[in-house]
Design an enzyme around this catalytic site. Sequence first.
Site, PDB file in Angstrom:
ATOM      1  N   ILE A 201       0.849  -1.194   0.000  1.00 26.23           N
ATOM      2  CA  ILE A 201       0.000   0.000   0.000  1.00 26.23           C
ATOM      3  C   ILE A 201       0.889   1.250   0.000  1.00 26.23           C
ATOM      4  O   ILE A 201       1.791   1.385   0.833  1.00 26.23           O
ATOM      5  CB  ILE A 201      -0.920  -0.002   1.236  1.00 26.23           C
ATOM      6  CG1 ILE A 201      -1.742  -1.295   1.264  1.00 26.23           C
ATOM      7  CG2 ILE A 201      -1.836   1.215   1.238  1.00 26.23           C
ATOM      8  CD1 ILE A 201      -2.456  -1.531   2.576  1.00 26.23           C
ATOM      9  N   GLU A 243       2.191  -4.015   5.353  1.00 23.68           N
ATOM     10  CA  GLU A 243       1.208  -3.655   4.321  1.00 23.68           C
ATOM     11  C   GLU A 243       1.497  -4.370   2.998  1.00 23.68           C
ATOM     12  O   GLU A 243       1.029  -3.947   1.944  1.00 23.68           O
ATOM     13  CB  GLU A 243       1.212  -2.140   4.105  1.00 23.68           C
ATOM     14  CG  GLU A 243       2.471  -1.572   3.488  1.00 23.68           C
ATOM     15  CD  GLU A 243       3.535  -1.166   4.502  1.00 23.68           C
ATOM     16  OE1 GLU A 243       4.326  -0.261   4.194  1.00 23.68           O
ATOM     17  OE2 GLU A 243       3.577  -1.766   5.599  1.00 23.68           O
TER      18      GLU A 243
END
Length: 322
Positions: A201, A243
């Site tokens: 991300i 992430e």
Amino acid sequence: MDDNTQAPSELETLTLALLHSRGEVERLRERESLVSSLLGSVNVVLWAFDWQQQRVVYVSPAYESVFGRSAALLMSDYGEWLNSIYPDDMEYAAQSLASVLENGAVEQREYRIIRGDGQIRWLSDKCFVSPRSTPEGQPLIVGIAEDITEKKQLQGELHRLATTDVLTGVHNRRYFFESGERALEQARGNGHDLAFLLFDIDNFKKINDSHGHQVGDRVLQRIAHCGAYVLRRDDLFGRIGGEEFAALFPGCDAQQARQMAERLQREVQRLSFTAGGQTFAVTISQGLTSLGADDSLEALYVRADEAMYQAKHSGKNCIVLG
């Protein structure tokens, strides 16, 4: 014998015999009562089956509590047992029972039943050929069935915890790479394509710093849902750290895998989050590579990782082939 000692009369002899017989009967009744009490207190089903006649000749009292069905009906109609077995497990249950005649015993067979009240329960059913046959000299199969539903549920929960990322519900790092090794070997053995996708991300630290970790967790969860939605049933998808997520696409060449990555990117771009009165969107950077002749899973991972970081340095929110 002393001449003064009189032999028992015929009546006395008969009376003593009757008393002895009555005592034996009482002892038998006591033993029978004890056995019945024990069988009634044990939550396992003991059963005996006449193979030739296809008839249940004995079932213990626990049958009615475990199966939620009438023992009298079972004794009169073997079809009652068959009707209680979960349809998907019927063939296995029948075949494993028949195999007892060949092997002498089946130590472990597990199948599901449908109780009389509609509940689906798991049984462990051990059975063997009795050393005693029926009065007609035919094989008698005996067994013991135990409800193991709670054990199965615990096993399922332990497996879920061992293989699943608790936050997002997708596969964890360990399970992803263990399963990935098997997928790679299968693809190589069958001569099939395989693609490896790695993404994370963009600006995720900024999201956590600006909106808090609870919002960051929600972002991770929704992106994981996007991945699960986009991927096919046979694809492998997991969160492998922070992430960062990874996917394996069996049977996909580079072009097909890129189409999957583009679809994932579009789904993520549609997401919208609100925190502290502010609305924001997220993007992902993706690195994609395909299986080569001598590639290991580690080699695919390294190449996809390098491609992902190239995507980061190329402005983010893009896909780079490695």
